[in-house]
Design an enzyme around this catalytic site. Structure first.
Site, PDB file in Angstrom:
ATOM      1  N   ARG A  56     -35.139  -3.814   4.850  1.00  0.00           N
ATOM      2  CA  ARG A  56     -36.024  -4.769   4.173  1.00  0.00           C
ATOM      3  C   ARG A  56     -35.531  -6.178   4.506  1.00  0.00           C
ATOM      4  O   ARG A  56     -34.321  -6.432   4.526  1.00  0.00           O
ATOM      5  CB  ARG A  56     -36.021  -4.573   2.652  1.00  0.00           C
ATOM      6  CG  ARG A  56     -36.819  -3.386   2.151  1.00  0.00           C
ATOM      7  CD  ARG A  56     -38.345  -3.562   2.333  1.00  0.00           C
ATOM      8  NE  ARG A  56     -39.107  -2.405   1.896  1.00  0.00           N
ATOM      9  CZ  ARG A  56     -39.521  -1.412   2.688  1.00  0.00           C
ATOM     10  NH1 ARG A  56     -39.223  -1.423   3.973  1.00  0.00           N
ATOM     11  NH2 ARG A  56     -40.242  -0.413   2.208  1.00  0.00           N
ATOM     12  N   ASP A  89     -36.538  -5.553  12.352  1.00  0.00           N
ATOM     13  CA  ASP A  89     -37.895  -5.017  12.268  1.00  0.00           C
ATOM     14  C   ASP A  89     -38.570  -5.520  11.001  1.00  0.00           C
ATOM     15  O   ASP A  89     -39.741  -5.238  10.764  1.00  0.00           O
ATOM     16  CB  ASP A  89     -37.840  -3.478  12.264  1.00  0.00           C
ATOM     17  CG  ASP A  89     -39.226  -2.854  12.291  1.00  0.00           C
ATOM     18  OD1 ASP A  89     -40.017  -3.226  13.186  1.00  0.00           O
ATOM     19  OD2 ASP A  89     -39.522  -2.008  11.416  1.00  0.00           O
ATOM     20  N   GLU A  94     -42.212 -11.643   5.704  1.00  0.00           N
ATOM     21  CA  GLU A  94     -43.093 -10.939   6.635  1.00  0.00           C
ATOM     22  C   GLU A  94     -44.512 -10.748   6.104  1.00  0.00           C
ATOM     23  O   GLU A  94     -45.448 -10.554   6.882  1.00  0.00           O
ATOM     24  CB  GLU A  94     -42.496  -9.584   7.027  1.00  0.00           C
ATOM     25  CG  GLU A  94     -42.481  -8.553   5.912  1.00  0.00           C
ATOM     26  CD  GLU A  94     -41.907  -7.204   6.365  1.00  0.00           C
ATOM     27  OE1 GLU A  94     -40.807  -7.198   6.919  1.00  0.00           O
ATOM     28  OE2 GLU A  94     -42.586  -6.189   6.153  1.00  0.00           O
ATOM     29  N   HIS A 148     -42.271  -4.736  11.782  1.00  0.00           N
ATOM     30  CA  HIS A 148     -42.254  -3.600  10.830  1.00  0.00           C
ATOM     31  C   HIS A 148     -42.938  -2.365  11.433  1.00  0.00           C
ATOM     32  O   HIS A 148     -43.877  -1.798  10.854  1.00  0.00           O
ATOM     33  CB  HIS A 148     -42.899  -4.002   9.495  1.00  0.00           C
ATOM     34  CG  HIS A 148     -42.308  -3.254   8.340  1.00  0.00           C
ATOM     35  ND1 HIS A 148     -41.911  -3.855   7.172  1.00  0.00           N
ATOM     36  CD2 HIS A 148     -42.021  -1.934   8.171  1.00  0.00           C
ATOM     37  CE1 HIS A 148     -41.423  -2.950   6.341  1.00  0.00           C
ATOM     38  NE2 HIS A 148     -41.480  -1.773   6.936  1.00  0.00           N
TER      39      HIS A 148
HETATM   40  P1  NAD Z   1     -32.221   6.681   0.956  1.00  0.00           P
HETATM   41  O1  NAD Z   1     -32.522   6.476  -0.480  1.00  0.00           O
HETATM   42  O2  NAD Z   1     -32.164   8.063   1.502  1.00  0.00           O
HETATM   43  O3  NAD Z   1     -30.829   5.961   1.328  1.00  0.00           O
HETATM   44  C1  NAD Z   1     -30.498   4.692   0.871  1.00  0.00           C
HETATM   45  C2  NAD Z   1     -28.977   4.665   0.701  1.00  0.00           C
HETATM   46  O4  NAD Z   1     -28.605   3.331   0.359  1.00  0.00           O
HETATM   47  C3  NAD Z   1     -28.477   5.578  -0.417  1.00  0.00           C
HETATM   48  O5  NAD Z   1     -27.449   6.413   0.068  1.00  0.00           O
HETATM   49  C4  NAD Z   1     -27.966   4.625  -1.475  1.00  0.00           C
HETATM   50  O6  NAD Z   1     -26.836   5.126  -2.200  1.00  0.00           O
HETATM   51  C5  NAD Z   1     -27.570   3.440  -0.606  1.00  0.00           C
HETATM   52  N1  NAD Z   1     -27.413   2.192  -1.341  1.00  0.00           N
HETATM   53  C6  NAD Z   1     -28.050   1.775  -2.458  1.00  0.00           C
HETATM   54  N2  NAD Z   1     -27.610   0.579  -2.824  1.00  0.00           N
HETATM   55  C7  NAD Z   1     -26.662   0.230  -1.926  1.00  0.00           C
HETATM   56  C8  NAD Z   1     -25.811  -0.897  -1.768  1.00  0.00           C
HETATM   57  N3  NAD Z   1     -25.838  -1.906  -2.644  1.00  0.00           N
HETATM   58  N4  NAD Z   1     -24.981  -0.926  -0.703  1.00  0.00           N
HETATM   59  C9  NAD Z   1     -24.939   0.095   0.169  1.00  0.00           C
HETATM   60  N5  NAD Z   1     -25.682   1.206   0.058  1.00  0.00           N
HETATM   61  C10 NAD Z   1     -26.542   1.257  -0.973  1.00  0.00           C
HETATM   62  O7  NAD Z   1     -33.304   5.786   1.726  1.00  0.00           O
HETATM   63  P2  NAD Z   1     -33.755   5.937   3.251  1.00  0.00           P
HETATM   64  O8  NAD Z   1     -34.905   6.864   3.341  1.00  0.00           O
HETATM   65  O9  NAD Z   1     -32.556   6.174   4.099  1.00  0.00           O
HETATM   66  O10 NAD Z   1     -34.331   4.460   3.516  1.00  0.00           O
HETATM   67  C11 NAD Z   1     -33.470   3.342   3.579  1.00  0.00           C
HETATM   68  C12 NAD Z   1     -34.320   2.082   3.607  1.00  0.00           C
HETATM   69  O11 NAD Z   1     -35.048   2.017   4.833  1.00  0.00           O
HETATM   70  C13 NAD Z   1     -35.410   2.014   2.532  1.00  0.00           C
HETATM   71  O12 NAD Z   1     -34.916   1.479   1.324  1.00  0.00           O
HETATM   72  C14 NAD Z   1     -36.440   1.093   3.152  1.00  0.00           C
HETATM   73  O13 NAD Z   1     -36.179  -0.219   2.709  1.00  0.00           O
HETATM   74  C15 NAD Z   1     -36.165   1.168   4.647  1.00  0.00           C
HETATM   75  N6  NAD Z   1     -37.304   1.683   5.421  1.00  0.00           N
HETATM   76  C16 NAD Z   1     -37.790   0.909   6.432  1.00  0.00           C
HETATM   77  C17 NAD Z   1     -38.854   1.356   7.197  1.00  0.00           C
HETATM   78  C18 NAD Z   1     -39.417   0.553   8.366  1.00  0.00           C
HETATM   79  O14 NAD Z   1     -40.478   0.892   8.893  1.00  0.00           O
HETATM   80  N7  NAD Z   1     -38.741  -0.489   8.823  1.00  0.00           N
HETATM   81  C19 NAD Z   1     -39.432   2.600   6.912  1.00  0.00           C
HETATM   82  C20 NAD Z   1     -38.889   3.373   5.874  1.00  0.00           C
HETATM   83  C21 NAD Z   1     -37.815   2.903   5.133  1.00  0.00           C
END
Ligand code: NAD
Length: 337
Positions: free
Chosen positions: A234, A258, A263, A295
């Site tokens: 994000r 990305d 954005e 994105h």
């Molecule tokens: P997930 O919930 O499986 O994993 C997120 C991890 O982050 C968890 O293990 C959690 O404990 C950890 N976390 C939470 N707070 C934290 C902190 N302060 N410091 C470090 N780690 C922390 O989520 P995911 O499916 O792996 O997705 C991760 C992120 O990817 C989403 O939150 C979303 O913002 C992003 N995303 C981006 C796109 C894109 O197209 N660019 C698409 C999907 C998801």
């Protein structure tokens, strides 16, 4: 169920039409975003479906509730664009797609790393212009590089697996240690330790008040000079102005993003005939060692099919009065506010 889909492009509609052959919902697609100007289109629809750049604050949710909306289906994993407390107060259920293809996002992070390292974006332009000089295109072996993964959940773990395949040393930061990552030899460190040791840092944690501007001037000052920073998570995880200062000083050697904190005003639209007013964004584009994509990390055919299938299943479960596993509960709001 009658569903109003907002903010749809042809590439969204096709997989939803395919998935709906099984669900038989009554779908109406709108191209426009859901906003104060367009919210009246939702009147009479018990369910609406939106994307990450449709922002629903309390005022918008009240208008939707007055129009009869009972369910909001998010075509995304993230839910930071919806006021969950207000939705709960108004009796509106929110459902989401928690995972659709962690591979898509992890693989895009790798695409940014490989392109930045071997300067594919610059080589592409040079060769097309008959310039076969390799001056300035020097890269480094990923094998042996130390990769810091911030957030080792679904996407972070797959990203780590791929980097492990390149022969990288893995270090991580997360409140929860992922067994898959531990099995690959990932060492969990404190954030300052991770900053100090990483050649490459990739962000895979959610955006919360705790992680807002996680990468700021203070964090950049703790990093290895010339490191590579990747963000497919994000935009507001990075203070963009601090990143620009880091790029100017050489503290950041490569930046691949990305996502961008502002954005919503730019991405997903063709603005090629317009003057972009965001000077911070435009400054980013001037650096030869920065790659910005709009994105698109999630954008694979498998991910779109999974988003469509899960979204329509969520709506079917709600319609049938079943407990929906993908409901975003008020506890999620409290945890992230
Ligand atoms: P997930 O919930 O499986 O994993 C997120 C991890 O982050 C968890 O293990 C959690 O404990 C950890 N976390 C939470 N707070 C934290 C902190 N302060 N410091 C470090 N780690 C922390 O989520 P995911 O499916 O792996 O997705 C991760 C992120 O990817 C989403 O939150 C979303 O913002 C992003 N995303 C981006 C796109 C894109 O197209 N660019 C698409 C999907 C998801």
């Amino acid at each position: 169920m009658k569903i109003a889909f907002f903010n749809t492009k042809p590439y969204d509609r096709q997989p939803f039409n395919v998935a709906n052959e099984q669900h038989q919902h009554e779908i109406v697609f709108f191209e426009c975003h859901l906003s104060h100007e367009t919210v009246s289109l939702a009147i009479g629809f018990p369910s609406i479906c939106i994307f990450i750049n449709d922002y629903l604050n309390a005022d918008m949710l009240e208008k939707l509730a007055q129009g009869g909306t009972k369910l909001i289906a998010l075509r995304s994993a993230g839910f930071n664009h919806v006021d969950l407390v207000a939705a709960s107060r108004l009796g509106i259920t929110i459902v989401r797609v928690p995972a659709y293809s962690p591979y898509a996002v992890a693989e895009h992070a790798i695409a940014l790393i490989l392109s930045l390292n071997r300067k594919v974006h610059r080589a592409y332009n040079r060769v097309r212009e008959g310039n076969f000089s390799i001056e300035g295109l020097l890269g480094f072996d990923l094998h042996g590089a130390t990769v810091g993964v911030i957030g080792t959940g679904r996407i972070g773990a797959i990203f780590a697996q791929i980097m492990h395949g390149f022969g990288c040393k893995l270090i991580g930061y997360d409140a929860y240690q992922n067994t898959v990552c531990l099995a690959m030899g990932m060492e969990y460190l404190s954030m300052p330790e991770l900053f100090a040791q990483s050649d490459i840092i990739s962000l895979h944690c959610p955006l919360t008040p705790d992680t807002h501007y996680l990468i700021n001037a203070d964090a950049i000052a703790q990093m290895k000079t010339g490191m590579m920073l990747i963000n497919t998570s994000r935009g507001a995880l990075i203070d963009t102005q601090a990143a620009i200062d880091g790029l100017k000083s050489g503290a950041i050697g490569y930046l691949g993003i990305d996502v961008y904190e502002q954005e919503a005003d730019l991405f997903f639209e063709d603005l090629s005939n317009e003057v972009i007013q965001d000077d911070t964004f435009q400054r980013l584009l001037t650096f030869p060692n920065v790659i910005v994509t709009g994105h698109q990390a999630f954008f694979t055919s498998q991910a779109l099919a999974n988003i469509a299938d899960t979204t329509l299943s969520n709506i079917t479960e709600f319609e049938q009065g079943k407990n929906c596993v993908n409901e975003v509960k008020i506890e999620n709001a409290i945890a992230t506010k």
